[in-house]
Design a protein around this motif. Structure first.
Motif, short mmCIF file in Angstrom:
data_model
loop_
_atom_site.label_atom_id
_atom_site.label_comp_id
_atom_site.label_asym_id
_atom_site.label_seq_id
_atom_site.Cartn_x
_atom_site.Cartn_y
_atom_site.Cartn_z
N PRO A 42 0.84 -1.20 0.00
CA PRO A 42 0.00 0.00 0.00
C PRO A 42 0.89 1.27 0.00
N ILE A 43 0.47 2.25 -0.75
CA ILE A 43 1.23 3.50 -0.86
C ILE A 43 0.67 4.48 0.15
N GLU A 44 1.58 5.00 0.98
CA GLU A 44 1.15 5.96 1.99
C GLU A 44 1.01 7.34 1.34
N GLU A 45 0.15 8.12 1.90
CA GLU A 45 -0.05 9.47 1.36
C GLU A 45 1.18 10.33 1.67
N THR A 46 1.66 11.02 0.66
CA THR A 46 2.83 11.88 0.83
C THR A 46 2.41 13.19 1.45
N LYS A 47 3.07 13.52 2.55
CA LYS A 47 2.73 14.77 3.23
C LYS A 47 3.54 15.90 2.60
N ILE A 48 2.88 17.00 2.34
CA ILE A 48 3.54 18.15 1.73
C ILE A 48 4.31 18.90 2.81
N SER A 49 5.60 19.07 2.58
CA SER A 49 6.40 19.77 3.57
C SER A 49 6.36 21.26 3.31
N LYS A 50 6.49 22.03 4.37
CA LYS A 50 6.50 23.48 4.27
C LYS A 50 7.93 23.96 4.53
N PRO A 51 8.39 24.94 3.75
CA PRO A 51 9.77 25.42 3.94
C PRO A 51 9.90 26.19 5.25
N GLU A 52 11.12 26.15 5.80
CA GLU A 52 11.36 26.91 7.03
C GLU A 52 11.31 28.41 6.73
N ASN A 53 11.94 28.80 5.63
CA ASN A 53 11.96 30.21 5.22
C ASN A 53 11.42 30.31 3.80
N SER A 54 10.68 31.35 3.56
CA SER A 54 10.20 31.58 2.21
C SER A 54 10.79 32.90 1.71
N PHE A 55 10.79 33.11 0.43
CA PHE A 55 11.36 34.31 -0.18
C PHE A 55 10.49 35.50 0.15
N ASN A 56 11.13 36.54 0.70
CA ASN A 56 10.43 37.76 1.05
C ASN A 56 11.01 38.88 0.19
N LEU A 57 10.23 39.40 -0.74
CA LEU A 57 10.70 40.41 -1.69
C LEU A 57 11.10 41.70 -0.98
N GLU A 58 10.35 42.11 0.01
CA GLU A 58 10.67 43.35 0.72
C GLU A 58 12.01 43.24 1.43
N LYS A 59 12.25 42.12 2.09
CA LYS A 59 13.51 41.90 2.78
C LYS A 59 14.66 41.87 1.78
N PHE A 60 14.44 41.22 0.66
CA PHE A 60 15.46 41.14 -0.39
C PHE A 60 15.80 42.52 -0.92
#
Length: 126
Positions: free
Chosen positions: A17-35
């Motif tokens: 049986p194939i287990e459902e793949t959990k979608i991982s969330k990134p620790e940091n995301s790209f922030n345009l203002e900070k960039f």
């Protein structure tokens, strides 16, 4: 024929049986203002470093200088080139800059203050 091929359906392998793949969330995301803030900070630091280093440039690959033309006579150009060769400086700009620095350092307080005021006026014009 030699023999019949008999397939036993009960002996087939059952898939795991194939287990459902959990979608991982990134620790940091790209922030345009900070960039943009970081880039602007880098640009201002680079500009301040460029303005400090424009007089003492010996780097052949220094392309960040702003250039203006100064017309001199052939005799003066020959003198500048001779000094450039003697002191092993890279460019005529380095010779002129070094000479101007020597003159500025030898000024008395009144002349130096007048020089600094006129220099500020020239920078404001730009």
């Amino acid at each position: 024929m030699a023999g019949e091929l008999k397939l036993d359906k009960s002996k087939r392998k059952t898939p795991k049986p194939i287990e459902e793949t959990k979608i991982s969330k990134p620790e940091n995301s790209f922030n345009l203002e900070k960039f943009n803030k970081e880039k602007n900070k880098e640009r201002t630091q680079k500009k301040s470093l460029d303005s400090e280093n424009t007089t003492n440039s010996t780097n052949k690959k220094d392309k960040t200088k702003l250039v203006r033309m100064v017309r001199v006579s052939k005799d003066t150009a020959d003198k500048v080139n001779a000094i450039k060769g003697t002191l092993t400086l890279y460019s005529q700009d380095d010779v002129v800059s070094k000479g101007l620095d020597m003159i500025i350092n030898s000024m008395d307080d009144g002349d130096r203050r007048l020089y600094e005021i006129l220099l500020q006026v020239e920078k404001k014009k730009r």
